[in-house]
Design a protein around this motif. Sequence first.
Motif, PDB file in Angstrom:
ATOM      1  N   HIS A  61      39.283  81.465  28.492  1.00  0.00           N
ATOM      2  CA  HIS A  61      40.501  80.834  29.003  1.00  0.00           C
ATOM      3  C   HIS A  61      41.572  81.921  29.072  1.00  0.00           C
ATOM      4  CE1 HIS A  61      43.787  78.228  29.860  1.00  0.00           C
ATOM      5  NE2 HIS A  61      43.121  77.116  29.620  1.00  0.00           N
ATOM      6  N   SER A  86      47.052  76.300  26.979  1.00  0.00           N
ATOM      7  CA  SER A  86      46.003  75.287  27.137  1.00  0.00           C
ATOM      8  C   SER A  86      46.250  74.080  26.255  1.00  0.00           C
ATOM      9  CB  SER A  86      44.652  75.898  26.777  1.00  0.00           C
ATOM     10  OG  SER A  86      43.721  74.885  26.458  1.00  0.00           O
ATOM     11  N   ARG A  87      45.933  72.920  26.777  1.00  0.00           N
ATOM     12  CA  ARG A  87      45.966  71.713  25.968  1.00  0.00           C
ATOM     13  C   ARG A  87      44.534  71.200  25.782  1.00  0.00           C
ATOM     14  NH1 ARG A  87      47.539  66.392  28.040  1.00  0.00           N
ATOM     15  NH2 ARG A  87      47.574  65.025  26.246  1.00  0.00           N
ATOM     16  N   VAL A  88      43.812  71.106  26.896  1.00  0.00           N
ATOM     17  CA  VAL A  88      42.505  70.448  26.844  1.00  0.00           C
ATOM     18  C   VAL A  88      41.460  71.346  26.175  1.00  0.00           C
ATOM     19  CG1 VAL A  88      40.762  69.260  28.195  1.00  0.00           C
ATOM     20  CG2 VAL A  88      43.142  69.173  28.904  1.00  0.00           C
ATOM     21  N   ASN A  89      41.338  72.570  26.647  1.00  0.00           N
ATOM     22  CA  ASN A  89      40.335  73.458  26.046  1.00  0.00           C
ATOM     23  C   ASN A  89      40.622  73.725  24.577  1.00  0.00           C
ATOM     24  OD1 ASN A  89      38.160  74.740  28.033  1.00  0.00           O
ATOM     25  ND2 ASN A  89      40.026  74.230  29.159  1.00  0.00           N
ATOM     26  N   PRO A 112      38.097  76.464  31.722  1.00  0.00           N
ATOM     27  CA  PRO A 112      38.798  75.606  32.686  1.00  0.00           C
ATOM     28  C   PRO A 112      38.349  75.992  34.086  1.00  0.00           C
ATOM     29  CG  PRO A 112      40.238  77.399  31.994  1.00  0.00           C
ATOM     30  CD  PRO A 112      38.951  77.581  31.246  1.00  0.00           C
ATOM     31  N   LEU A 113      38.202  75.017  34.952  1.00  0.00           N
ATOM     32  CA  LEU A 113      37.797  75.302  36.332  1.00  0.00           C
ATOM     33  C   LEU A 113      38.944  76.025  37.037  1.00  0.00           C
ATOM     34  CD1 LEU A 113      35.363  74.642  38.231  1.00  0.00           C
ATOM     35  CD2 LEU A 113      36.748  72.744  39.102  1.00  0.00           C
ATOM     36  N   TYR A 114      38.662  77.216  37.541  1.00  0.00           N
ATOM     37  CA  TYR A 114      39.637  77.991  38.308  1.00  0.00           C
ATOM     38  C   TYR A 114      39.046  78.244  39.694  1.00  0.00           C
ATOM     39  CZ  TYR A 114      42.967  79.302  34.565  1.00  0.00           C
ATOM     40  OH  TYR A 114      43.931  79.307  33.583  1.00  0.00           O
ATOM     41  N   TRP A 115      39.688  77.714  40.708  1.00  0.00           N
ATOM     42  CA  TRP A 115      39.217  77.902  42.083  1.00  0.00           C
ATOM     43  C   TRP A 115      37.714  77.639  42.200  1.00  0.00           C
ATOM     44  CZ3 TRP A 115      42.517  76.824  45.353  1.00  0.00           C
ATOM     45  CH2 TRP A 115      43.837  77.233  45.199  1.00  0.00           C
ATOM     46  N   TYR A 116      37.339  76.453  41.716  1.00  0.00           N
ATOM     47  CA  TYR A 116      35.961  75.954  41.871  1.00  0.00           C
ATOM     48  C   TYR A 116      34.910  76.802  41.170  1.00  0.00           C
ATOM     49  CZ  TYR A 116      38.490  73.213  45.248  1.00  0.00           C
ATOM     50  OH  TYR A 116      39.409  72.386  45.826  1.00  0.00           O
ATOM     51  N   THR A 135      36.727  71.931  32.239  1.00  0.00           N
ATOM     52  CA  THR A 135      37.819  70.987  32.425  1.00  0.00           C
ATOM     53  C   THR A 135      38.368  71.225  33.830  1.00  0.00           C
ATOM     54  OG1 THR A 135      39.485  72.536  31.566  1.00  0.00           O
ATOM     55  CG2 THR A 135      38.388  71.101  29.965  1.00  0.00           C
ATOM     56  N   ALA A 136      38.593  70.133  34.553  1.00  0.00           N
ATOM     57  CA  ALA A 136      39.056  70.243  35.946  1.00  0.00           C
ATOM     58  C   ALA A 136      40.334  69.451  36.125  1.00  0.00           C
ATOM     59  CB  ALA A 136      37.982  69.712  36.889  1.00  0.00           C
ATOM     60  N   GLY A 155      41.219  68.204  38.974  1.00  0.00           N
ATOM     61  CA  GLY A 155      40.894  67.129  39.910  1.00  0.00           C
ATOM     62  C   GLY A 155      40.213  65.955  39.217  1.00  0.00           C
ATOM     63  N   ALA A 169      42.371  66.867  34.042  1.00  0.00           N
ATOM     64  CA  ALA A 169      42.770  67.548  32.802  1.00  0.00           C
ATOM     65  C   ALA A 169      44.287  67.710  32.654  1.00  0.00           C
ATOM     66  CB  ALA A 169      42.102  68.919  32.728  1.00  0.00           C
ATOM     67  N   MET A 170      44.993  67.737  33.783  1.00  0.00           N
ATOM     68  CA  MET A 170      46.436  67.978  33.680  1.00  0.00           C
ATOM     69  C   MET A 170      47.218  66.727  33.298  1.00  0.00           C
ATOM     70  SD  MET A 170      45.778  70.608  36.346  1.00  0.00           S
ATOM     71  CE  MET A 170      46.920  70.602  37.691  1.00  0.00           C
TER      72      MET A 170
HETATM   73  C1  LIG Z   1      44.327  79.642  38.701  1.00  0.00           C
HETATM   74  C2  LIG Z   1      43.982  78.182  38.565  1.00  0.00           C
HETATM   75  C3  LIG Z   1      43.010  77.664  39.393  1.00  0.00           C
HETATM   76  C4  LIG Z   1      42.635  76.318  39.257  1.00  0.00           C
HETATM   77  N1  LIG Z   1      41.657  75.822  40.072  1.00  0.00           N
HETATM   78  C5  LIG Z   1      41.272  74.535  39.946  1.00  0.00           C
HETATM   79  C6  LIG Z   1      40.227  74.022  40.786  1.00  0.00           C
HETATM   80  O1  LIG Z   1      39.631  74.701  41.611  1.00  0.00           O
HETATM   81  N2  LIG Z   1      39.886  72.718  40.620  1.00  0.00           N
HETATM   82  C7  LIG Z   1      40.486  71.906  39.698  1.00  0.00           C
HETATM   83  O2  LIG Z   1      40.103  70.729  39.600  1.00  0.00           O
HETATM   84  N3  LIG Z   1      41.473  72.380  38.872  1.00  0.00           N
HETATM   85  C8  LIG Z   1      41.855  73.682  38.977  1.00  0.00           C
HETATM   86  N4  LIG Z   1      42.842  74.178  38.158  1.00  0.00           N
HETATM   87  C9  LIG Z   1      43.376  73.321  37.077  1.00  0.00           C
HETATM   88  C10 LIG Z   1      42.726  73.683  35.759  1.00  0.00           C
HETATM   89  O3  LIG Z   1      41.324  73.482  35.798  1.00  0.00           O
HETATM   90  C11 LIG Z   1      43.343  72.873  34.611  1.00  0.00           C
HETATM   91  O4  LIG Z   1      44.682  73.270  34.534  1.00  0.00           O
HETATM   92  C12 LIG Z   1      42.637  73.120  33.295  1.00  0.00           C
HETATM   93  O5  LIG Z   1      41.324  72.656  33.336  1.00  0.00           O
HETATM   94  C13 LIG Z   1      43.382  72.428  32.151  1.00  0.00           C
HETATM   95  O6  LIG Z   1      42.795  72.833  30.939  1.00  0.00           O
HETATM   96  P1  LIG Z   1      43.671  73.511  29.775  1.00  0.00           P
HETATM   97  O7  LIG Z   1      44.662  72.480  29.296  1.00  0.00           O
HETATM   98  O8  LIG Z   1      42.675  73.890  28.721  1.00  0.00           O
HETATM   99  O9  LIG Z   1      44.332  74.730  30.377  1.00  0.00           O
HETATM  100  C14 LIG Z   1      43.255  75.496  38.282  1.00  0.00           C
HETATM  101  C15 LIG Z   1      44.265  76.046  37.469  1.00  0.00           C
HETATM  102  C16 LIG Z   1      44.618  77.369  37.611  1.00  0.00           C
HETATM  103  C17 LIG Z   1      45.696  77.922  36.712  1.00  0.00           C
END
Ligand SMILES: Cc1cc2nc3c(=O)[nH]c(=O)nc-3n(C[C@H](O)[C@H](O)[C@H](O)COP(=O)(O)O)c2cc1C
Length: 179
Positions: free
Chosen positions: A9, A15-18, A65-69, A106-107, A109, A151-152
Amino acid sequence: MNIMIIAVHPHIGESRVNRALSAAAMEESNVTYRDLSAEYPGWDIDAEKEHERLLAHDRIVLQFPLYWYSSPPLLKKWFDDVLTYGWAYGPGGNHLHGKEFAIATTAGGTWNSYRSGGDNEYTLSELFRPIERTIKRCGGIYLPSFEVYGAMEITDDRLKQEAVNYVRFIQSSALALAH
Ligand SMILES: Cc1cc2nc3c(=O)[nH]c(=O)nc-3n(C[C@H](O)[C@H](O)[C@H](O)COP(=O)(O)O)c2cc1C
């Protein structure tokens, strides 16, 4: 069963969820929890150390956490640096044979958005195909993923429940996860 969680991460402080998932998993006595982002701030991954750690565990959970799929890039570098020819694949490259691998992600979406007809079109299983192929190419067993959606906007109550679900997931037999 010895379980190793490899967590990546880039902004764990925010982070909150992870963080909640990690805190629950760390309580388990058979879990080695590793924060790869903290361990390798300069991204200089020690392949030999990683090989030793992999050999010492039966199940490896890749948490991010999912970043850009996809995963954050440090995990991709970990694959590139650690899954070496002659160790993970190729002649003599049989060290991961029979080891279990699972993704925990974690996503932002919603579940509804991650399917045909939804905003994100594809399921996470489809999007994670390159990781699935990598694991299978190395003779590992690829298990179904643990996924937290929305997740948000997750409420405190659901987050607590997801942390319980996560611990149950990492401790479940492969048979139970796959059926
Ligand atoms: C650079 C970046 C890219 C992200 N891309 C996606 C994505 O492709 N799909 C999605 O559903 N969420 C995406 N997110 C949202 C994160 O997955 C989400 O904020 C994270 O899982 C929350 O977990 P955390 O509280 O542990 O940070 C993205 C966030 C960031 C910062």
